[in-house]
Design an enzyme around this catalytic site. Sequence first.
Site, PDB file in Angstrom:
ATOM      1  N   GLY A 194       2.621  -1.514   1.161  1.00 41.45           N
ATOM      2  CA  GLY A 194       2.275  -0.390   0.307  1.00 41.45           C
ATOM      3  C   GLY A 194       0.933   0.221   0.642  1.00 41.45           C
ATOM      4  O   GLY A 194       0.757   1.444   0.586  1.00 41.45           O
ATOM      5  N   THR A 195      -0.040  -0.612   0.993  1.00 47.11           N
ATOM      6  CA  THR A 195      -1.372  -0.089   1.310  1.00 47.11           C
ATOM      7  C   THR A 195      -1.318   0.835   2.509  1.00 47.11           C
ATOM      8  O   THR A 195      -1.866   1.945   2.486  1.00 47.11           O
ATOM      9  CB  THR A 195      -2.364  -1.241   1.556  1.00 47.11           C
ATOM     10  N   GLN A 228       4.487  -0.604  -7.542  1.00 45.88           N
ATOM     11  CA  GLN A 228       4.705  -1.502  -8.673  1.00 45.88           C
ATOM     12  C   GLN A 228       5.991  -1.190  -9.428  1.00 45.88           C
ATOM     13  O   GLN A 228       6.556  -2.062 -10.086  1.00 45.88           O
ATOM     14  CB  GLN A 228       3.509  -1.415  -9.632  1.00 45.88           C
ATOM     15  N   SER A 282       6.821  -1.101  -1.478  1.00 46.91           N
ATOM     16  CA  SER A 282       6.522  -2.347  -0.775  1.00 46.91           C
ATOM     17  C   SER A 282       7.569  -3.390  -1.127  1.00 46.91           C
ATOM     18  O   SER A 282       7.948  -3.522  -2.292  1.00 46.91           O
ATOM     19  CB  SER A 282       5.128  -2.843  -1.157  1.00 46.91           C
ATOM     20  N   HIS A 298       7.530  -6.788  -1.135  1.00 47.71           N
ATOM     21  CA  HIS A 298       7.234  -8.043  -1.832  1.00 47.71           C
ATOM     22  C   HIS A 298       7.085  -7.871  -3.341  1.00 47.71           C
ATOM     23  O   HIS A 298       7.001  -8.851  -4.069  1.00 47.71           O
ATOM     24  CB  HIS A 298       6.015  -8.742  -1.223  1.00 47.71           C
ATOM     25  N   THR A 311       6.010  -2.040  17.591  1.00 45.65           N
ATOM     26  CA  THR A 311       7.363  -2.592  17.561  1.00 45.65           C
ATOM     27  C   THR A 311       7.769  -2.947  16.141  1.00 45.65           C
ATOM     28  O   THR A 311       7.045  -3.657  15.435  1.00 45.65           O
ATOM     29  CB  THR A 311       7.451  -3.853  18.446  1.00 45.65           C
ATOM     30  N   CYS A 340      -5.201  -7.082  -5.174  1.00 49.48           N
ATOM     31  CA  CYS A 340      -5.968  -6.534  -4.056  1.00 49.48           C
ATOM     32  C   CYS A 340      -7.436  -6.342  -4.392  1.00 49.48           C
ATOM     33  O   CYS A 340      -8.220  -5.939  -3.547  1.00 49.48           O
ATOM     34  CB  CYS A 340      -5.345  -5.218  -3.602  1.00 49.48           C
TER      35      CYS A 340
END
Length: 365
Positions: A71-72, A169, A189, A191, A232, A315
């Site tokens: 996401g970042t 989120q 994201s 995760h 890659t 974070c």
Amino acid sequence: MNKPVYLDANASEPVRDSVISEMVKALHITGNPSSVHAMGRRCYHMIEDAREVVADHFGGDVQNCIFTSGGTEADILAIHGQKQDRPLWVGATEHPAISQIDYPKTILPVTQQGIVDLGFLEQSLQQAETPPLVCLMLANSETGVLHPIKEAAELCHHYGALLHVDAVQAAGRVKIDLSELGADSLAISAHKMGGPKGIGALLLASGNIRGAKRLDPLFIGGGQEQGRRGGTQALPVIVGMAEAVRASYIQDRTAIIKMRDAIEAAAKKHGAVVCGEGAKRLDNTSCLAFEGKSAQQQLMALDMAGFCVSTGSACSSGKVAKSPVLIAMGLQRLAGYSIRVSLPWNITEQETERFIEAYCRIVAS
């Protein structure tokens, strides 16, 4: 001894079994997706199949779904690629990936419920000499508060501005359709959906980006991702992300809502405040502030009792400080006393009951 109870899903969800299974299969496949031989083409087609799953679930175009490291990176790519000569405006409660980016920024205030002030946004857009790039998160990671993104997008486009949405989120927890939201770009994201760490995506609105000449890449590399993100592609985590998207959107969230409400009801009986309670929020997130004990005291006591919670965005952790989100909401008095309880996809009612008992005991002591 009881196994620790994980209540920090907004930092990272537990990886789903089906995700692990799909990733293990992909790890056994040899080949570079950029190679033209049969084994390379097999990897390439698996990535494109995953891209189609992600794009379809979030209302985007396959050709405008760019895989990133998370996401970042998706947020930074969106800003770097779209800002060009536009000023940058960001919401006061944004994730550090956006709030701490090294560009001059105009901060958009939020209400006491944590919702972006649309009146201020419109007035500022009316007065802006150059239409800005506006950044707003769909759901706040600390309070779970949902911004009115569709209304913000309409305002932005009326005045020629672009809107980037950090949906990291919210993805996997609420229905998201990029075309319906009207945003110009969307970051997600894996995760946060029960997928692997290290993989995310940036989705661009149909027809590329409204008003932008191009998407300037952060990494040139070998021209992967249609020249918009070199390097890659990581087949196992891309496949894992697609499976996480599938699995998260077939899960019934009714039980999670019931458990969150039970936690909040018990906490309020003992004098806690639920920050952002009056706004639309994620169904798994509670920001509980109790003035009798500092956030650090609560965090340590709960950790010793076997419960994993946090005090805000992972974070910005590694330190326990007053919440900048609550300060932006005008809740300075509570900013040093709040914890975040975020229920994972596999939480049980028994674990929730154990947490309620421990939390009430700690704040009452």
